[in-house]
Every structure is written in structure tokens, then in C-alpha cells.
Design an enzyme around this catalytic site. Structure first.
Site, PDB file in Angstrom:
ATOM      1  N   GLU A  46       0.831  -1.200   0.000  1.00  0.00           N
ATOM      2  CA  GLU A  46       0.000   0.000   0.000  1.00  0.00           C
ATOM      3  C   GLU A  46       0.868   1.253   0.000  1.00  0.00           C
ATOM      4  OE1 GLU A  46      -3.754   1.822   2.490  1.00  0.00           O
ATOM      5  OE2 GLU A  46      -1.961   1.295   3.610  1.00  0.00           O
ATOM      6  N   LYS A 137      -8.978   3.936  -1.947  1.00  0.00           N
ATOM      7  CA  LYS A 137      -9.324   3.437  -0.622  1.00  0.00           C
ATOM      8  C   LYS A 137     -10.603   4.105  -0.122  1.00  0.00           C
ATOM      9  CE  LYS A 137      -7.065   2.446   3.815  1.00  0.00           C
ATOM     10  NZ  LYS A 137      -5.797   2.585   4.550  1.00  0.00           N
ATOM     11  N   CYS A 171      -5.159  -2.211   2.830  1.00  0.00           N
ATOM     12  CA  CYS A 171      -4.965  -2.133   4.269  1.00  0.00           C
ATOM     13  C   CYS A 171      -6.234  -2.470   5.057  1.00  0.00           C
ATOM     14  CB  CYS A 171      -4.428  -0.739   4.603  1.00  0.00           C
ATOM     15  SG  CYS A 171      -3.601  -0.599   6.202  1.00  0.00           S
TER      16      CYS A 171
END
Length: 324
Positions: A46, A137, A171
Site C-alpha cells: 500500500e 481506498k 490495508c
């Protein structure tokens, strides 16, 4: 049955922190090495390009209208990735030249949101060198919200790769049941989880997702230490006051569809982790449980997913009337 086998590379490397061009060079070298070792998919952590915003937790990142925070954020933005301006063209060319698929974690500065705000995005590039999805994200975690913007569902997509169907999340998105279900429902059987770098994150959720989905799960983390802070980093002296020697210890790993380790978390080691996966193991484990197939009840519960790319404006105009 060669299509049933997929050789994957986990690139557990450190960035040249907040230096886009230098980090790109490291990524390119990893792709070439992975291809030379017959990998057909390579995954990076990430926000690897150009790095995770560790300074926030080390320099009172919530201080409002603060000169240090503003200058560090601007430096981050200068080194962020603008896909529309060709920042990933060299990566796409390598994917095509070496017939290797790529999942890459980037900090994106997209023009379709004005070109100034930053997003933690996971990019999938196919073996023909085409960018097939950019997943921003959905919800930055805790202090990340001081520098990253919330994304949308546009990138909740899966992709065919030989016998496999691959998808990925960033994540702590991997802890969100509904985004996981959105990928499962599209046929995902090889789940990619990318992290900034810690076995604290990977050691539990990797095996959990594998058992829940009866899929392979690849978790890839970066490494990060004070040695990876370039001396040209703004306010480096302030960052180093509270920085531990190790900020990311790796923890990249692979779990099989039965939830057991194929590769347990690898710590403090930079380089490629290579493994070959057998698709038939997915079908074996789906025999007794399939969360979106025979063990689901869509007549009782269903998930609705909005995959529209969000933007502040929608321009409706007659192109013929636009002055050239």
C-alpha cells in the site's frame, strides 16, 4: 492444465520515501527481476509509490494551519502519481514487455477530482500493459484522513488471470465485510491485500479472509526504516526526533484456500517472495463452503454496490457548440 498454475511474486521492498522517481526505479527493477524468475503476477504494498505518510504520527499532524504540515503535504502531493499525465507509463510498458500482471499501491493525485487531493489507490495492470482498475481506498484510517481523501466504489472490480479471478483491497479495508463481499460476489478466488508494512496487520486477517472466502490470499507489505528517509525530505530533523529505527517490518505472506499458511509472514527481509499457486485447491475448498454460492441466501440478504466514479461536477454540453 498449465492455466491452473500461477506464479506470483510478493515485492517486499522499501520506497525511497516520498521520492516518486527514485521509488519508480526500484519498482521497475523488481518487475524485471520477477519476470526473470517466471512470475506472472507481482504485488507491491500500500502507498509504496511514493510512500506512507509516517510523518503525521511523528510531527503533531493534527496541528491546524501548521507550516510543517502544509509543507510536508505539498511535498507529498508533488511526488504523488497522476495517471492521466503518464506517471505509470513505464510500469505499463514493463507489464506488456514481460507479460506480467501488476498490483501496485500508489498515492494518486487524480485530475477527475480536480488534481489537488490525494487518494491511496490500488492499481491493477494486466499482462498487456493496460490499467484495468484503480481502486481508491474507501475510508482512510485514523491519521491517514489528515492527508488522504475517501475514495469510491469504482475500483471494486475483479480481473481474470489464467484460471484465477483476482481482486484487491487496501490495508484496513480488508477488515470491512461488505467490500470483501463485493469482490467475492464477482467470483474472486485470489484476494490481494496490500499494507504499508507490519505483521501486526497481516498475521491474522490474511488467514481469516482465506477461510471466509475459501480463496488464496496474498498480503504484501513494504519495509520502512529511518535509513529510507532521503536527506532532502522537508523537516527531516523534526521527523527523526520521534521516529523509531523501524517503521515497517514487512510481514508479507500467503494463505491457502483452507486458511493455512503457504508462506508465513516474512519479517525484515527485502526482496521478492515467489510462489506457485494451484487453482484446483480453490475448487477443493469450495466443496463444503462457498460464501456467495451454495452457502449463500440471496433471497434473504443481498449487497448493493455503487461503482460509479464520484466527481464534484458533471459536465453536460453539446460538443459541436464548443469553440475549437
Amino acid at each position: 492444465m498449465k492455466d491452473q498454475l500461477l506464479t506470483v511474486a510478493l515485492a517486499q521492498i522499501s520506497p525511497v520515501w516520498l521520492d516518486k522517481n527514485a521509488t519508480l526505479a526500484k519498482i521497475e527493477n523488481s518487475i524485471v527481476e520477477a519476470a526473470s524468475r517466471k512470475a506472472e503476477l507481482i504485488v507491491f504494498g500500500e502507498a509504496l509509490l511514493p510512500g506512507y505518510p509516517f510523518w503525521i504520527a511523528l510531527t503533531d499532524g493534527a496541528a491546524f494551519d501548521n507550516k510543517i504540515q502544509k509543507e510536508l503535504h505539498a511535498h507529498y502531493a508533488h511526488n504523488a502519481v497522476c495517471i492521466e499525465q503518464g506517471d505509470l507509463d513505464s510500469i505499463c510498458k514493463l507489464a506488456k514487455d514481460h507479460s506480467i500482471a501488476i498490483y501496485l499501491g500508489i498515492i494518486e493525485r487524480p485530475l477527475d477530482r480536480g488534481g489537488h487531493s490525494l487518494y491511496a489507490s490500488l492499481v491493477y495492470i494486466d499482462t498487456l500493459g493496460n490499467i484495468k482498475s484503480v481502486h481508491r481506498k474507501l475510508q482512510p484510517t485514523y491519521e491517514e484522513r489528515l492527508t488522504w481523501s475517501p475514495g469510491d466504489g469504482h475500483g471494486l472490480r475483479v480481473h481474470s488471470l489464467k484460471a484465477f479471478t483476482v481482486g484487491g483491497l487496501n490495508c484496513w479495508e480488508n477488515w470491512m465485510p461488505l467490500p470483501r463481499a463485493a469482490l467475492y460476489g464477482q467470483g474472486e478466488n485470489l484476494h490481494i491485500a496490500v499494507w504499508p508494512g507490519s505483521d501486526y496487520n497481516t498475521k491474522d486477517i490474511t488467514r481469516f479472509i482465506a477461510r471466509e472466502s475459501r480463496s488464496y490470499v496474498i498480503s504484501v507489505s513494504s519495509l520502512m526504516g529511518v535509513k529510507d528517509f532521503p536527506k532532502t525530505t522537508p523537516h527531516l530533523d523534526k521527523i527523526l526526533e520521534k521516529a523509531p529505527d523501524v517503521l515497517g517490518n514487512g510481514g508479507s505472506c500467503i494463505a491457502g484456500p483452507d486458511g493455512e499458511w503457504i508462506v508465513s509472514p516474512v519479517l525484515h527481509t527485502e526482496g521478492l517472495i515467489i510462489e506457485t499457486l494451484d487453482f484446483s485447491r480453490v475448487l477443493q475448498e469450495r466443496q463444503n463452503f462457498d460464501p456467495v454460492g451454495h452457502y449463500s441466501r440471496p433471497d434473504v440478504t443481498q449487497l448493493q454496490v455503487n461503482r460509479e466514479r464520484q466527481s464534484t461536477i458533471r459536465l453536460d454540453e453539446d460538443s459541436a457548440s464548443v469553440l475549437k
